[in-house]
Design a protein around this motif. Sequence first.
Motif, PDB file in Angstrom:
ATOM      1  N   HIS A 195     -16.193  -0.028   6.919  1.00  0.00           N
ATOM      2  CA  HIS A 195     -15.204   1.006   6.635  1.00  0.00           C
ATOM      3  C   HIS A 195     -14.757   1.009   5.181  1.00  0.00           C
ATOM      4  N   LEU A 196     -14.166   2.131   4.810  1.00  0.00           N
ATOM      5  CA  LEU A 196     -13.575   2.351   3.497  1.00  0.00           C
ATOM      6  C   LEU A 196     -12.067   2.430   3.668  1.00  0.00           C
ATOM      7  N   VAL A 197     -11.339   1.653   2.887  1.00  0.00           N
ATOM      8  CA  VAL A 197      -9.874   1.678   2.938  1.00  0.00           C
ATOM      9  C   VAL A 197      -9.352   2.752   1.984  1.00  0.00           C
ATOM     10  N   HIS A 198      -8.616   3.716   2.522  1.00  0.00           N
ATOM     11  CA  HIS A 198      -7.965   4.751   1.722  1.00  0.00           C
ATOM     12  C   HIS A 198      -6.464   4.577   1.899  1.00  0.00           C
ATOM     13  N   PHE A 199      -5.787   4.082   0.852  1.00  0.00           N
ATOM     14  CA  PHE A 199      -4.345   3.890   0.968  1.00  0.00           C
ATOM     15  C   PHE A 199      -3.637   5.229   0.797  1.00  0.00           C
ATOM     16  N   VAL A 200      -2.804   5.586   1.770  1.00  0.00           N
ATOM     17  CA  VAL A 200      -2.049   6.842   1.736  1.00  0.00           C
ATOM     18  C   VAL A 200      -0.609   6.564   2.147  1.00  0.00           C
ATOM     19  N   GLU A 201       0.297   7.345   1.633  1.00  0.00           N
ATOM     20  CA  GLU A 201       1.706   7.169   1.994  1.00  0.00           C
ATOM     21  C   GLU A 201       1.992   7.663   3.411  1.00  0.00           C
ATOM     22  N   GLU A 202       1.336   8.766   3.804  1.00  0.00           N
ATOM     23  CA  GLU A 202       1.636   9.371   5.099  1.00  0.00           C
ATOM     24  C   GLU A 202       0.343   9.688   5.849  1.00  0.00           C
ATOM     25  N   PRO A 203      -0.159   8.744   6.648  1.00  0.00           N
ATOM     26  CA  PRO A 203      -1.383   8.989   7.420  1.00  0.00           C
ATOM     27  C   PRO A 203      -1.305  10.225   8.306  1.00  0.00           C
ATOM     28  N   LEU A 255      -4.962  -6.230   1.061  1.00  0.00           N
ATOM     29  CA  LEU A 255      -3.514  -6.043   0.947  1.00  0.00           C
ATOM     30  C   LEU A 255      -2.996  -6.567  -0.381  1.00  0.00           C
ATOM     31  N   GLU A 256      -3.591  -7.647  -0.890  1.00  0.00           N
ATOM     32  CA  GLU A 256      -3.236  -8.118  -2.228  1.00  0.00           C
ATOM     33  C   GLU A 256      -3.583  -7.042  -3.253  1.00  0.00           C
ATOM     34  N   THR A 257      -4.762  -6.411  -3.083  1.00  0.00           N
ATOM     35  CA  THR A 257      -5.178  -5.345  -3.996  1.00  0.00           C
ATOM     36  C   THR A 257      -4.200  -4.178  -3.954  1.00  0.00           C
ATOM     37  N   VAL A 258      -3.838  -3.740  -2.750  1.00  0.00           N
ATOM     38  CA  VAL A 258      -2.919  -2.604  -2.591  1.00  0.00           C
ATOM     39  C   VAL A 258      -1.563  -2.906  -3.224  1.00  0.00           C
ATOM     40  N   ALA A 259      -1.038  -4.122  -3.008  1.00  0.00           N
ATOM     41  CA  ALA A 259       0.258  -4.503  -3.577  1.00  0.00           C
ATOM     42  C   ALA A 259       0.188  -4.590  -5.096  1.00  0.00           C
ATOM     43  N   GLU A 260      -0.893  -5.163  -5.623  1.00  0.00           N
ATOM     44  CA  GLU A 260      -1.046  -5.280  -7.079  1.00  0.00           C
ATOM     45  C   GLU A 260      -1.147  -3.914  -7.739  1.00  0.00           C
ATOM     46  N   GLU A 261      -1.671  -2.938  -6.994  1.00  0.00           N
ATOM     47  CA  GLU A 261      -1.790  -1.582  -7.527  1.00  0.00           C
ATOM     48  C   GLU A 261      -0.542  -0.749  -7.265  1.00  0.00           C
ATOM     49  N   GLN A 262       0.550  -1.434  -6.871  1.00  0.00           N
ATOM     50  CA  GLN A 262       1.846  -0.778  -6.658  1.00  0.00           C
ATOM     51  C   GLN A 262       1.764   0.352  -5.633  1.00  0.00           C
ATOM     52  N   PHE A 263       0.936   0.140  -4.596  1.00  0.00           N
ATOM     53  CA  PHE A 263       0.817   1.079  -3.486  1.00  0.00           C
ATOM     54  C   PHE A 263       0.426   2.482  -3.957  1.00  0.00           C
ATOM     55  N   THR A 264      -0.410   2.519  -4.982  1.00  0.00           N
ATOM     56  CA  THR A 264      -0.906   3.802  -5.492  1.00  0.00           C
ATOM     57  C   THR A 264      -1.929   4.381  -4.525  1.00  0.00           C
ATOM     58  N   GLU A 265      -1.773   5.657  -4.188  1.00  0.00           N
ATOM     59  CA  GLU A 265      -2.685   6.279  -3.237  1.00  0.00           C
ATOM     60  C   GLU A 265      -4.095   6.387  -3.817  1.00  0.00           C
ATOM     61  N   GLY A 266      -5.085   6.235  -2.945  1.00  0.00           N
ATOM     62  CA  GLY A 266      -6.478   6.357  -3.348  1.00  0.00           C
ATOM     63  C   GLY A 266      -7.347   5.367  -2.609  1.00  0.00           C
ATOM     64  N   PHE A 267      -8.650   5.448  -2.841  1.00  0.00           N
ATOM     65  CA  PHE A 267      -9.584   4.514  -2.217  1.00  0.00           C
ATOM     66  C   PHE A 267      -9.403   3.138  -2.837  1.00  0.00           C
TER      67      PHE A 267
END
Length: 267
Positions: free
Chosen positions: A4-12, A71-83
């Motif tokens: 799978h590909l992780v896409h961080f989004v604020e509102e799924p 999750l470390e990556t997402v937190a380090e990126e300040q929860f910026t939306e994107g892949f």
Amino acid sequence: MFDHLVHFVEEPEKAIAFLKEKGIAAVEGGVHENRGTYNAVSYFDLSYIELLSTYDKELVRQTQHPKHSFLETVAEEQFTEGFSRIAIRTTDIEGAAKHFKNKGLTIYGPESFSRKRPDGSLVEWQLLYIGDPAGGMELPFIIQWQEEDAERKKELIERKVIQPHPSKAVLSHVTFAVRDLEKKIGQWAEWLKLEAGEVFIDEVLQAKCQSLELQGGRLVFGSPIGEGIVADVLRQRGERPFQVALSSPIKSESFSLFGGIYQIEKI
């Protein structure tokens, strides 16, 4: 295999509705308890896009995550939306750990995880994270599901998590922006034991590209040859996945969704 590909989004929930308008089915996934996250998923056979979000950002920040975890990556990126990251599926995660260690890479895990489905049942899996001593773009993380593929697919279909897409789309590939195409392809081909395709030029991306063949979803790497999308991604966010390509017999369309580019290619 591509998992799978992780896409961080604020509102799924909004992502589910938007994708539905584009002929792509996505459904609520579940909650990662005590980790501050929850998700929605869009499946293409057993390959899928995870629309990951947080219900408690502070919990995500305060929780001690394994090194090089998504999750470390997402937190380090300040929860910026994107892949964010991709996961590769294995049936021998201990063997994978030995392989990467023998290649001189640092490994973290395997560790066991679970997620509660909307109906209260548990999904369980193991994860292995890999660190590149030279730094740079994070490597895929390795996942082993508790259930075998055939059993998991049957259950996902019965639960209507895997369901037909109105666009009849299938997952084709994920595109990464990289600075040094030859070096990155050489490293990932060796570390992940994948075969590299021929170099080609993508005029739309203004990039020199090359693919790694992975069952369930190819990996395409692009380095800029001029000003364009790949150059912009590298300048703004560094080396990373930025586009997912789907194939459809019905339509051709490209759209941006919460920091990621979705390319539907008519076949």
